[in-house]
Design an enzyme around this catalytic site. Structure first.
Site, mmCIF file in Angstrom:
data_model
loop_
_atom_site.group_PDB
_atom_site.id
_atom_site.type_symbol
_atom_site.label_atom_id
_atom_site.label_comp_id
_atom_site.label_asym_id
_atom_site.label_seq_id
_atom_site.Cartn_x
_atom_site.Cartn_y
_atom_site.Cartn_z
ATOM 1 N N ASP A 51 0.857 -1.138 -0.033
ATOM 2 C CA ASP A 51 -0.109 0.140 -0.075
ATOM 3 C C ASP A 51 0.730 1.204 -0.088
ATOM 4 O O ASP A 51 1.918 1.147 0.811
ATOM 5 C CB ASP A 51 -1.003 0.077 1.290
ATOM 6 C CG ASP A 51 -1.975 1.086 0.992
ATOM 7 O OD1 ASP A 51 -2.928 1.118 0.396
ATOM 8 O OD2 ASP A 51 -1.567 2.331 1.592
ATOM 9 N N GLU A 56 0.989 5.602 0.124
ATOM 10 C CA GLU A 56 0.564 6.884 0.504
ATOM 11 C C GLU A 56 1.146 8.013 -0.398
ATOM 12 O O GLU A 56 2.450 7.865 -0.671
ATOM 13 C CB GLU A 56 0.675 7.431 2.089
ATOM 14 C CG GLU A 56 -0.156 6.214 2.871
ATOM 15 C CD GLU A 56 -1.479 6.264 2.522
ATOM 16 O OE1 GLU A 56 -2.309 7.075 2.104
ATOM 17 O OE2 GLU A 56 -2.132 5.142 2.907
ATOM 18 N N HIS A 91 -5.343 5.096 6.542
ATOM 19 C CA HIS A 91 -4.898 5.678 5.722
ATOM 20 C C HIS A 91 -3.333 5.804 5.659
ATOM 21 O O HIS A 91 -2.713 6.882 5.310
ATOM 22 C CB HIS A 91 -5.395 7.110 5.243
ATOM 23 C CG HIS A 91 -6.838 7.107 4.699
ATOM 24 N ND1 HIS A 91 -7.063 6.573 3.440
ATOM 25 C CD2 HIS A 91 -7.772 7.454 5.210
ATOM 26 C CE1 HIS A 91 -8.289 6.489 3.181
ATOM 27 N NE2 HIS A 91 -8.832 7.064 4.457
ATOM 28 N N ASP A 115 -2.919 -0.321 6.229
ATOM 29 C CA ASP A 115 -3.821 -0.595 5.176
ATOM 30 C C ASP A 115 -3.142 -1.911 4.523
ATOM 31 O O ASP A 115 -4.194 -2.709 3.966
ATOM 32 C CB ASP A 115 -3.665 0.522 4.109
ATOM 33 C CG ASP A 115 -4.567 1.757 4.640
ATOM 34 O OD1 ASP A 115 -5.003 1.618 5.771
ATOM 35 O OD2 ASP A 115 -4.676 2.758 3.791
#
Length: 567
Positions: free
Chosen positions: A26, A28, A166, A171
């Site tokens: 994941d 960001e 998030h 995540d």
């Protein structure tokens, strides 16, 4: 196909999910656009349901993080100020991933960022298989189970131990639980491998997946396979062939038609229409190629597009009239005329004819000329581009010398045509008539490639018998070729005597009548496949009965042609 016990091979089973290493990732970022930057990477490595490693790092995006993104992720400019750059993080992340299957929720977003990052830092993307849990969830989850396929929704449904917030690692941990929940759901549907999982992700229709058992009884050998349906005939239901294909491993190839690997729409329709599939085993891959061509020619299957009309070719004929000319014909006859070709495109024929006529002022009209009748000369004669045999301005003997030059050029000496083109090319370039020079070059390219093709095929067509062999992993592939047609194929396995296998192949080979030269006895495409096999490195000639020659130059590179034209 007779029913019998069948044990799938390891290759056919695919990569078992229980033994597969997944890296769930994941990211960001500073936003959703392609110009956004990565601020955090989180990844979890799992195998057999057990976590075996985790990876997490903040990344300095080298740009300002928008306020909305800071609120959403909790990652601020101060947090990433001392973080490592993406260029220093990527190598360790890729090493962590290794050859594992990558998993992401909405994989297009995360994997897209990673691919662009590798390209920006001149690192090769490893090309690992990718599973998207969003696509998998859409294929598996029912509408009354979850209102949407967001990560938070799915994590709650599968009672994930981690709540998505998030942040990359959190995540990724939640996505691991979602992945395991989805795998448990599809296990009862016959999904036991990574390949099966990808099929569900791509939403391969259940009806198509169910038909993969059709391949179970097919051979793991070179051969030709054909899908068919049943139609009413005079003696009951009869097979109508819908599609013909070939493969070095028929069973493995046919299985792909029922998986996500097959993306052609017409093949999806064909599989739905078909009522079965069968196969013919061949001794060698070349025999399979040739049998495929012959079956397509014989049956014209509705779902085959290539090789469907192998006899739609044209030839150039140097006629045997008192004043010969070049004529376009569809077949080669045993009439003493000289033939050149074959051609599949009328445009190519026109270019070749123009190249020859640039070098030799042979007549271009189609009138029947005789010594007893005089016709008015055409405009080309007035322009000096025709010797005007129609009004007997040139004798048959002198005209015959021009025709002999054409015959020599068509028989193998391309020098006269190239020399004429070089002289004209020099004039065109000197006067900056570059468009005409480009047209001339195109005609010469057509002429040289057509000459090579003609003589490759004519050499095979002349040869009464050619026996050749090539070594493969299975043994010695042996082929008997007669007048450009594959008459027999055999495989000498380890322990066999290749010469003895070759003699047996010759003894049972098809009798092939001598064709009208220069056409081969089989189709043009069959002869071209044979020629390509003979040109492979390592092919050994065992026996030749008759003359066999090959073009000295298999073609001219662009630079070579330019050098020849410009001297």
């Amino acid at each position: 196909m007779g029913a019998h016990a069948y044990q799938p091979t390891i290759d056919e089973l695919g990569t078992p999910l229980i033994a597969t290493t997944f890296v769930v990732v994941d990211l960001e970022t500073t936003g959703g656009g392609e110009d956004a930057a990565i601020t955090e990477i989180g990844a979890v490595k799992v195998c057999g349901g057990v976590v075996i490693g985790e990876f997490q790092t903040l990344v300095d995006p080298l740009t300002h993080i928008p306020a909305l993104i800071q609120v959403l992720t909790g990652i601020t400019n101060n947090m990433v100020a001392g973080a490592p750059s993406l260029g220093s993080v990527l190598p360790s992340f890729l090493e962590f991933v290794g050859d594992a299957v990558l998993v992401a929720h909405n994989a297009g977003f995360d994997i897209g960022f990673l691919k662009r990052a590798c390209a920006a830092h001149e690192m090769p993307w490893p090309g690992n298989p990718v599973i998207d849990t969003v696509g998998l969830a859409r294929s598996v989850m029912l509408r009354d189970e979850v209102p949407n396929h967001k990560l938070a929704t799915l994590a709650r449904h599968f009672s994930s131990s981690t709540t998505p917030n998030h942040r990359a690692l959190s995540d990724a941990r939640a996505t691991v639980d979602v992945l395991h929940g989805l795998i448990a759901r599809v296990g009862n549907l016959g999904v036991h491998s990574v390949e099966d999982l990808k099929e569900f992700t791509r939403r391969v229709p259940k009806q198509r997946r169910a038909r993969r058992t059709w391949a179970d009884a097919l051979p793991e050998r070179p051969g030709v396979y054909f899908f068919y349906d049943l139609v009413d005939g005079d003696h009951g239901p009869q097979r109508r062939i819908l599609y013909v294909g070939k493969s070095v491993n028929v069973r493995r190839r046919v299985r792909t038609y029922f998986t996500a690997a097959e993306t052609r729409r017409r093949m999806d329709e064909m599989v739905r229409v078909a009522t079965g599939v069968d196969a013919v085993t061949c001794a060698t891959p070349l025999e399979a190629e040739v049998l495929e061509l012959r079956m397509i020619d014989a049956h014209s299957p509705r779902y085959n597009r290539r090789s469907k009309f192998p006899r739609r070719v044209q030839w150039l004929k140097l006629t045997t009239e008192i004043y010969p000319r070049l004529s376009v014909v569809r077949t080669v006859a045993d009439d003493g005329a000289h033939y050149f070709g074959p051609f599949r495109s009328r445009d190519t024929i026109d270019r070749v004819v123009s190249a020859v006529q640039d070098a030799f002022p042979i007549r271009r009209c189609s009138d029947r000329l005789s010594l007893r009748r005089t016709l008015s000369p055409c405009a080309l004669a007035g322009m000096g581009r025709c010797l005007s045999p129609c009004d007997h301005s040139i004798s048959p003997e002198d005209y015959g010398q021009i025709v002999e030059g054409v015959r020599v050029a068509l028989s193998g000496d391309i020098g006269s045509v190239v020399a004429a083109a070089r002289e004209r090319m020099t004039r065109l370039v000197a006067t900056e008539r570059f468009e005409e020079a480009a047209d001339l070059r195109t005609r010469l390219e057509a002429w040289t490639s057509a000459s090579v093709r003609h003589h490759r095929l004519a050499g095979l067509a002349r040869c009464a018998q050619l026996v050749a062999a090539s070594r493969s992993d299975e043994g010695w592939e042996i082929h008997v070729v007669r007048h450009g047609r594959l008459a027999a194929a055999a495989l000498a396995r380890p322990g066999d005597i290749p010469q003895e296998v070759a003699r047996q192949a010759v003894a049972v080979a098809e009798t092939v009548p001598t064709p009208a030269a220069p056409a081969p006895a089989g189709t043009i495409e069959e002869a071209e496949r044979i020629a390509a096999w003979l040109e492979r490195p390592g092919v050994r000639l065992i026996e030749i009965d008759g003359d066999w020659s090959w073009p000295l130059h298999a073609g001219l590179a662009d630079g070579d042609l330019a050098r020849i034209l410009l001297g």
